[in-house]
Design a protein around this motif. Structure first.
Motif, mmCIF file in Angstrom:
data_model
loop_
_atom_site.group_PDB
_atom_site.id
_atom_site.type_symbol
_atom_site.label_atom_id
_atom_site.label_comp_id
_atom_site.label_asym_id
_atom_site.label_seq_id
_atom_site.Cartn_x
_atom_site.Cartn_y
_atom_site.Cartn_z
ATOM 1 N N ILE A 126 15.351 21.356 -42.284
ATOM 2 C CA ILE A 126 15.195 22.235 -41.136
ATOM 3 C C ILE A 126 16.210 21.859 -40.064
ATOM 4 O O ILE A 126 16.148 20.774 -39.491
ATOM 5 C CB ILE A 126 13.765 22.156 -40.557
ATOM 6 C CG1 ILE A 126 12.743 22.518 -41.634
ATOM 7 C CG2 ILE A 126 13.624 23.074 -39.347
ATOM 8 C CD1 ILE A 126 12.853 23.925 -42.150
ATOM 9 N N SER A 128 16.859 23.730 -37.268
ATOM 10 C CA SER A 128 16.407 24.129 -35.938
ATOM 11 C C SER A 128 15.395 23.103 -35.413
ATOM 12 O O SER A 128 15.177 22.059 -36.017
ATOM 13 C CB SER A 128 15.761 25.516 -36.001
ATOM 14 O OG SER A 128 14.514 25.448 -36.676
ATOM 15 N N LEU A 130 12.197 23.733 -35.199
ATOM 16 C CA LEU A 130 10.913 24.310 -35.585
ATOM 17 C C LEU A 130 9.812 23.262 -35.643
ATOM 18 O O LEU A 130 8.745 23.423 -35.034
ATOM 19 C CB LEU A 130 11.042 25.001 -36.949
ATOM 20 C CG LEU A 130 9.767 25.616 -37.521
ATOM 21 C CD1 LEU A 130 9.304 26.782 -36.671
ATOM 22 C CD2 LEU A 130 9.986 26.074 -38.959
ATOM 23 N N TRP A 181 21.283 28.216 -35.529
ATOM 24 C CA TRP A 181 19.928 28.609 -35.132
ATOM 25 C C TRP A 181 19.836 29.128 -33.697
ATOM 26 O O TRP A 181 19.043 30.063 -33.446
ATOM 27 C CB TRP A 181 18.925 27.472 -35.382
ATOM 28 C CG TRP A 181 18.988 26.320 -34.413
ATOM 29 C CD1 TRP A 181 19.574 25.115 -34.612
ATOM 30 C CD2 TRP A 181 18.423 26.278 -33.100
ATOM 31 N NE1 TRP A 181 19.429 24.319 -33.505
ATOM 32 C CE2 TRP A 181 18.719 25.006 -32.562
ATOM 33 C CE3 TRP A 181 17.693 27.183 -32.327
ATOM 34 C CZ2 TRP A 181 18.323 24.610 -31.288
ATOM 35 C CZ3 TRP A 181 17.293 26.798 -31.046
ATOM 36 C CH2 TRP A 181 17.600 25.533 -30.534
ATOM 37 N N CYS A 188 12.114 31.012 -36.238
ATOM 38 C CA CYS A 188 12.527 29.618 -36.044
ATOM 39 C C CYS A 188 13.221 29.427 -34.707
ATOM 40 O O CYS A 188 12.984 28.439 -34.000
ATOM 41 C CB CYS A 188 13.454 29.181 -37.179
ATOM 42 S SG CYS A 188 12.646 29.053 -38.783
ATOM 43 N N SER A 192 11.661 27.306 -31.657
ATOM 44 C CA SER A 192 12.492 26.205 -31.166
ATOM 45 C C SER A 192 12.742 26.326 -29.670
ATOM 46 O O SER A 192 12.582 25.360 -28.907
ATOM 47 C CB SER A 192 13.827 26.179 -31.917
ATOM 48 O OG SER A 192 13.642 25.958 -33.293
ATOM 49 N N TYR A 241 4.701 35.865 -39.721
ATOM 50 C CA TYR A 241 5.708 35.326 -38.812
ATOM 51 C C TYR A 241 5.675 36.012 -37.457
ATOM 52 O O TYR A 241 6.168 35.466 -36.469
ATOM 53 C CB TYR A 241 7.082 35.382 -39.478
ATOM 54 C CG TYR A 241 7.138 34.360 -40.590
ATOM 55 C CD1 TYR A 241 7.350 33.025 -40.298
ATOM 56 C CD2 TYR A 241 6.880 34.711 -41.910
ATOM 57 C CE1 TYR A 241 7.347 32.066 -41.289
ATOM 58 C CE2 TYR A 241 6.867 33.758 -42.909
ATOM 59 C CZ TYR A 241 7.103 32.439 -42.593
ATOM 60 O OH TYR A 241 7.069 31.477 -43.574
#
Length: 702
Positions: A126, A128, A130, A181, A188, A192, A241
């Protein structure tokens, strides 16, 4: 909160940054100020302590162990850590005596452990923030709410941990021109930004310069993400999401308005206040959402706690009224929801979301089986608007999109008859690799993400163009006949107007009608997926059952078309070359790991792919045919089938629908022809390399 709306000058081109310096200079850093101020604490305590379900849930958090088992799925463990910390901090805020002491001890212990960790990034794959955001928000809220309970040394420790784990790396990420990102428009990025912004607000007094910079950069980054909601609030990554993104969008705006008394234009973004409409219409009568993309059928309505409080929409308040999840503390922090009985809320039974090329139709809002509810939801392409770059730049690719233009689901008779397979295992190699052209990546080799794994047309076994514009070209959401027409042409690389799909709900009867405007070379296959048990599939009629409920599909035209039923291709097994790239699995012992596509089964009581077998019903489009029309009848008496027989041009022209009884004689003749040449019980899989022999249990069922 009334003063939070006093500034309304907003530049459409971006957040209102010219007021940021003034807002920061006026900031008075007396904790708490994240989501509420000191004057609200007594009211929050009163409401919370009269909420028995909330108190039970909060006290249960005291019994949870630390960071959880190392065998637990990584993302779940991160979420659990953050949510448990929020619960114990909130319990300490509203309690007295031994309960307060226990909650304070648990909160101190968790904060100390998190502060001592070398990194809050648990998953190297990952890029980002997140995972960090989940922890950052929890640490920031606990630190702010219980500020007066901590010693100076403890405060300094918690502030330094936010600086080390969030502020410093976030500033570097925003300034890194190679970091994607911050420029993306998906969940995400929004999560973030929210975690970074809330952290910056929490320590604004201690680190004013870097905090102000991060607030500005997160606002700019988030502005483009909010564009995805315009004009009507649908979220392009699907309902699951939506829930994650809107939860953190609400936290971001609520924190800005409570700390700086201004949202800098975010609260006024088109579609934001109305996004609860998506949560309402994207869910069928029995509680299952249209789980397109990588979404799940169950939808968490938690974000609407803030939306109902902030925008005072009765529908949002109604949806969140019976909520009983981990987000319960926020429902008493944000209590100012309109009081309205469901019977007093008037909402349409049809809704089209142009922001996501999505149409949702139902015949009634009742979920009582005696009312015979039917629900149809269908989507077009994954991009909207007239300006589309193909392939899109990486920042415009939504990682959770699938090749599913024209796909639909259908509920009726207490069942979901036509299903969307949803996501596959995120640890499949390259599951989020769309390819540089958004067409050639590893993602498109998996059945769940490929066009063949959806309820739409497949041409020559190929995949659709995932970033093609497949818009709604006309619709009607009024009365007993609701419909939408989609132009799917670009998804198949054809000129506009070449391939249309119409979907209609007429009373309780559904019609899916496809038309091609020119001869298409290659094999065209119409397909749907179901977990229902087939009773008979012969000629132009397919009958299914689930328990005591029945479902019938009939081909209205052409007469030469016949149904075939089989199973999706067997799941494939893939080696994992680098276990550091895993998204969800806990630590593995070696690099010799393998990941298998999910079994071709539906979920069972929350357990992935452990339910009924999934079957694939298809129609091979007869050569030379211009139109294929199929009636889908959940719990209907198909002996009295009366449906429109008319072109999609007539739908769009809104001419009076010409009704004609379905020819029972034609149906019987077609079935006889089918039986004479041998009933087909299967068909070739969508991709030659995925051909596998049927598993024994499937062979027996066939």
């Amino acid at each position: 909160m009334g003063h939070a709306r006093s500034f309304r000058f907003v530049e459409a081109s971006g957040p209102d940054l010219k007021f940021l310096e003034t807002a920061v200079s006026r900031f008075k850093g007396k904790h708490p100020y994240l989501l509420f101020g000191e004057g609200a604490i007594s009211r929050i305590r009163t409401r919370a302590n009269s909420h028995s379900r909330l108190i039970t849930r909060l006290k249960a958090s005291l019994c949870e162990k630390g960071a959880g088992s190392t065998k637990q799925e990584l993302r779940a463990r991160i979420k659990r850590q953050g949510r448990c910390l929020i619960h114990t901090a909130f319990l300490a805020l509203i309690s007295d005596g031994e309960t307060k002491a226990d909650a304070l001890y648990a909160t101190r212990t968790a904060l100390a452990q998190l502060s001592a960790e070398p990194s809050w990034k648990a998953r190297p794959v990952i890029k980002s923030f997140l995972d960090c955001a989940e922890i950052a928000v929890a640490v920031s809220l606990a630190y702010d709410w219980l500020y007066d309970e901590f010693s100076d040394e403890e405060r300094r420790t918690f502030e330094d941990s936010l600086f080390r784990h969030i502020l410093t790396p976030a500033l570097a990420a925003y300034d890194d021109r190679f970091a994607q990102w911050p420029r993306r428009r998906d969940n995400c990025t929004l999560v973030s930004n929210s975690g970074i912004l809330v952290s910056a607000l929490a320590v604004l007094d201690r680190y004013p310069d870097i905090s102000r910079q991060l607030i500005q950069k997160s606002l700019v980054s988030s502005w483009n993400v909010f564009d995805g909601l315009a004009p009507d609030g649908a979220w392009p990554e699907g309902p699951s999401y939506w829930s994650l993104a809107m939860r953190y969008a609400g936290l971001m705006v609520a924190a800005l308005e409570s700390a700086l008394h201004y949202s800098f234009g975010l609260a006024d973004r088109p579609g934001f206040a109305q996004t609860g409409d998506f949560a309402l219409h994207a869910v069928g009568p029995f509680g299952a959402a249209f789980n397109f993309g990588d979404s799940e059928p169950r939808l968490d309505m938690a974000p609407l706690a803030w939306f109902a409080h902030r925008f005072r929409r009765p529908v949002d308040a109604w949806l969140v009224d019976q909520y009983d999840g981990w987000y319960l503390p926020f429902t008493v922090i944000w209590p100012d929801r309109p009081k309205s009985k469901p019977s007093g809320i008037k909402v349409p039974t049809g809704k089209v979301f142009h922001s996501n090329n999505l149409a949702c139709f139902r015949n009634t809002w009742s979920s009582d089986p005696a009312a015979f509810p039917v629900y149809l939801a269908i989507k077009g392409g994954n991009v909207s608007g007239p300006e589309v770059r193909s392939p899109p730049p990486p920042e415009d690719v939504f990682l959770h999109n699938q090749a599913d233009a024209g796909s639909f689901i259908l509920d009726g008779a207490r069942q979901r008859w036509i299903i969307d397979l949803g996501s596959d295992d995120y640890d499949l190699p390259g599951y989020f690799d769309h390819g540089a052209d958004n067409r050639s990546g590893s993602r498109w080799r998996y059945y769940h993400t490929h066009t063949a794994g959806h309820n739409t047309l497949v041409i020559d076994g190929g995949n659709q163009i995932p970033d093609a514009r497949a818009p709604i070209v006309g619709n009607c959401v009024d009365g007993d006949c609701k419909w939408a027409v989609f132009d799917l042409s670009a998804a198949y690389g054809k000129p506009a107007g070449s391939i249309w799909r119409g979907a209609a709900l007429i009373g309780r009867q559904v019609v899916i009608q496809d038309e091609v405007r020119a001869e298409l070379s290659g094999k065209v296959v119409w397909a749907v997926h179901t977990s229902a048990e087939p009773i008979s599939v012969a000629g132009s009629v397919a009958r299914f059952r689930s328990g005591d409920d029945r479902f019938v599909l009939r081909i209205l035209e052409p007469a030469a078309a016949c149904f075939e039923i089989g199973f999706p291709p067997e799941p494939q097994v893939f080696p994992i070359a680098d276990i550091r790239q895993l998204h969800g699995r806990p630590r593995l012992d070696s690099n010799a790991a393998q990941v298998t596509e999910l079994p071709r089964r539906v979920d069972d009581d929350g357990r992935r792919a452990e339910g009924a077998l999934i079957r694939r019903l298809q129609i091979a489009w007869p050569e030379g045919t211009r139109r294929l029309s199929v009636a889908l009848l959940p719990d209907c008496d198909d002996d009295d089938l009366v449906l429109p027989v008319t072109s999609l041009d007539d739908w769009l022209a809104r001419r009076p629908v010409r009704l004609a009884s379905y020819s029972r004689r034609a149906s019987r003749i077609n079935a006889a022809r089918h039986a004479a040449r041998g009933a087909s019980t299967g068909f070739a899989p969508f991709h030659a390399r995925l051909v596998r022999k049927l598993a024994p249990e499937r062979a027996a069922l066939r």
